[in-house]
Design a protein around this motif. Sequence first.
Motif, PDB file in Angstrom:
ATOM      1  N   THR A  43      29.745  16.994 -34.363  1.00  0.00           N
ATOM      2  CA  THR A  43      29.221  17.966 -34.122  1.00  0.00           C
ATOM      3  C   THR A  43      28.312  18.240 -35.001  1.00  0.00           C
ATOM      4  O   THR A  43      28.073  19.299 -35.214  1.00  0.00           O
ATOM      5  CB  THR A  43      30.876  18.377 -35.203  1.00  0.00           C
ATOM      6  OG1 THR A  43      30.883  17.716 -36.176  1.00  0.00           O
ATOM      7  CG2 THR A  43      32.255  18.627 -34.280  1.00  0.00           C
ATOM      8  N   LYS A  44      27.897  17.073 -35.827  1.00  0.00           N
ATOM      9  CA  LYS A  44      26.476  17.483 -35.891  1.00  0.00           C
ATOM     10  C   LYS A  44      25.577  17.786 -35.009  1.00  0.00           C
ATOM     11  O   LYS A  44      25.076  17.097 -33.937  1.00  0.00           O
ATOM     12  CB  LYS A  44      25.682  16.335 -36.758  1.00  0.00           C
ATOM     13  CG  LYS A  44      26.811  15.870 -38.369  1.00  0.00           C
ATOM     14  CD  LYS A  44      26.330  17.045 -39.271  1.00  0.00           C
ATOM     15  CE  LYS A  44      26.697  16.791 -40.645  1.00  0.00           C
ATOM     16  NZ  LYS A  44      26.366  17.803 -41.701  1.00  0.00           N
ATOM     17  N   TYR A  45      24.113  18.530 -34.876  1.00  0.00           N
ATOM     18  CA  TYR A  45      23.470  18.358 -34.525  1.00  0.00           C
ATOM     19  C   TYR A  45      22.133  17.644 -34.909  1.00  0.00           C
ATOM     20  O   TYR A  45      21.261  18.416 -35.736  1.00  0.00           O
ATOM     21  CB  TYR A  45      22.950  20.036 -34.175  1.00  0.00           C
ATOM     22  CG  TYR A  45      23.779  20.916 -33.291  1.00  0.00           C
ATOM     23  CD1 TYR A  45      23.827  20.980 -32.268  1.00  0.00           C
ATOM     24  CD2 TYR A  45      24.800  21.562 -34.555  1.00  0.00           C
ATOM     25  CE1 TYR A  45      25.152  21.417 -31.753  1.00  0.00           C
ATOM     26  CE2 TYR A  45      26.387  22.188 -33.808  1.00  0.00           C
ATOM     27  CZ  TYR A  45      25.540  21.928 -32.424  1.00  0.00           C
ATOM     28  OH  TYR A  45      27.037  23.141 -32.141  1.00  0.00           O
ATOM     29  N   THR A 514      24.106  22.989 -39.250  1.00  0.00           N
ATOM     30  CA  THR A 514      24.956  23.491 -38.231  1.00  0.00           C
ATOM     31  C   THR A 514      25.363  24.406 -37.834  1.00  0.00           C
ATOM     32  O   THR A 514      25.801  24.781 -36.986  1.00  0.00           O
ATOM     33  CB  THR A 514      26.563  23.094 -38.611  1.00  0.00           C
ATOM     34  OG1 THR A 514      26.377  21.536 -39.102  1.00  0.00           O
ATOM     35  CG2 THR A 514      27.776  22.326 -37.563  1.00  0.00           C
TER      36      THR A 514
END
Length: 650
Positions: A43-45, A514
């Motif tokens: 989920t982390k960019y 995020t």
Amino acid sequence: MRYHKSVSLVAIVLVFALWQDSVVGKKYDHQKKKSHSKEKPHTKYSAAGNFDFDAHLTKTFRTLSDEKISVYDDFLRPSDIYLLRLYVVSLGQWEHTLKDPNDGIKAETVDKDHITWKTRINFAKLEKTSVGQRLLAGVNHFLNASESKYHFYEAAFKLVRRGDIPLISTDASPEEKDITMVIQLVSKWKKNDYGDILFYDQDEEVAAAIHPRLARCIIFDASIPYIHKPPSIDYKFGQMFLTIKLTKSEEKVKEFHDQWKLKYSKRNAARNADFVTAHKSKEAPKLDISKYQTKKVETPDGKKIFVFDGLFKNEELEELRQSIKNARFYYDDSVDSGTDNVQWIAGFNIDSYTKSYFWQIQKQVAAYVSGKDQWYPYDVACNMIRSADHTQIHTDCADVADEWTFLLYLNPGWKSSYGGETAYTTNNSDISEFVTEVRPRYGRVVIFQGTIPHSARPPAHDFKGIRYSFAVKMANTEHQARVNRFMEDFRLYKGLIDGTLQSAKEAIRMRGRTRYEKSLINRLTTDEMEPELEQAQGNEEEEEGPPPGYKGERGPEGEGEEGYEGQEGEGEGMEQDREEMDPTRIYTHAYEFEENEGASKYVMKEFDTIVSNIKSADGKGEKLREPLKNFVDRLASMHVKTSDKIIRNL
């Protein structure tokens, strides 16, 4: 209502298309990833340094000769994709690769893949960016090596549209051991849109078929034959992707970089040169125009269409035809019922055109058909239409305008079976009749009043080249022409500041956060992104620390706010009284100016200054030449700076 889809208007439409994507779809579909390693949620960019390539690896294929193809999903951050698309759609320097654009049978291209439209960029600069470093790290993962010593030697945005005919090709021999990467920049792509990439074994059987998907990256051995299949005939937009070629050969890198610099400099020199035949404009003879007239048609309401043959010699036409190869191309695949829906346009400078031999002859034609001699061009372009395009009936100006349009057909050897007629109708509605249709002939001129509804028909499907019609729109005085031109250029100017620059600034400042990255997924794939974006910005304080890629310092040019190098102008909005700024209050048939609340102070100050010049010109167009030339020069400078800054800040 917009009356013209001119060169500048095309650019502004494209800028704002990124804010409200023309491809309507639902939220980005995060499908569960199939991986050769353990699945991991992501989920982390993240930046390149801590990117989990195993978690993003979706598929790996092998050819019969053990060559490798790997597919990674969500390979780049949404902000990276957004900036790449922002660059290529609104700022990219497109070129078409047909060897002879008028060869409608073979339609051979310079490149083996037979993809007609490309934007080649400075691959050395791209490699140094955070996006470039992630791409290099992806190659290391693909090779299962900690350091591979590969470097970019070519980077090009490519566009494939319905009706295109790409060919199977390879990018290198097996002995060279080069690598190719393809990064998909598509929006929401549906199962029946086609556009798959096929890879082949040496026996020409399919080794892998890969579906387009936003932010998908395909890495493969460059010796594998492959092809980009075009979208389906129902899909009216272009399929866009970035192809990067890599090698370990330093000699090859240097050779291709030298070639890119040489080609770039030659193209810019050609674009900045005088319009073709300027050297012989003073030699233009006084013609008996009536001898060249072959047809005259009147609409039921008395408007006129004239056809002339033989006004120009073949060598003059050939000069013009060849100059189009180096023109500045503009692409617009948006669907707008009020315009011609021509997707590719080559644009030219009006002041340069007025020095040409072509303009000297055109002035005589315009005077002959209208009985007036004060005509002046405000839009000089070449429409470029292919068989799968979908053009529309439109008018070139407002109903109250006194304007004419000059068309010159530029395809040698055009056959009647190729189609491509210019159709004229009694009105611009579904209940209309044809007034006439004019078939293209090499060197044929058609001149008509701009209020007549008309459309350039696409060529027949067996013609695989480009149908060229050189078009010049004229106002009844130089003063009015320059007002018209300014209004179109101002739309572009306002778009560059309020659209491209502000969008790029926001993406660079917020990238890696995020909530912002999630909001961009929606922005890239739907037209319902404003609430998501506002929520992301409203919760900015929840994110800790600066986002990855944020520079946090002033740029080397000493301008703009922190985090964005050399940002020009101010981002604060300002209110303006519509009566004061709207030029339609001054000139009844100037284009409607669509005011945006986000217009910057810098833009509005520029607008007010030039409107003051228009008011004080007393109807004399020559008084507007210098201030409007300076304005356009600033536009060009901003265009170059903006595109460079986006690439540097990836």
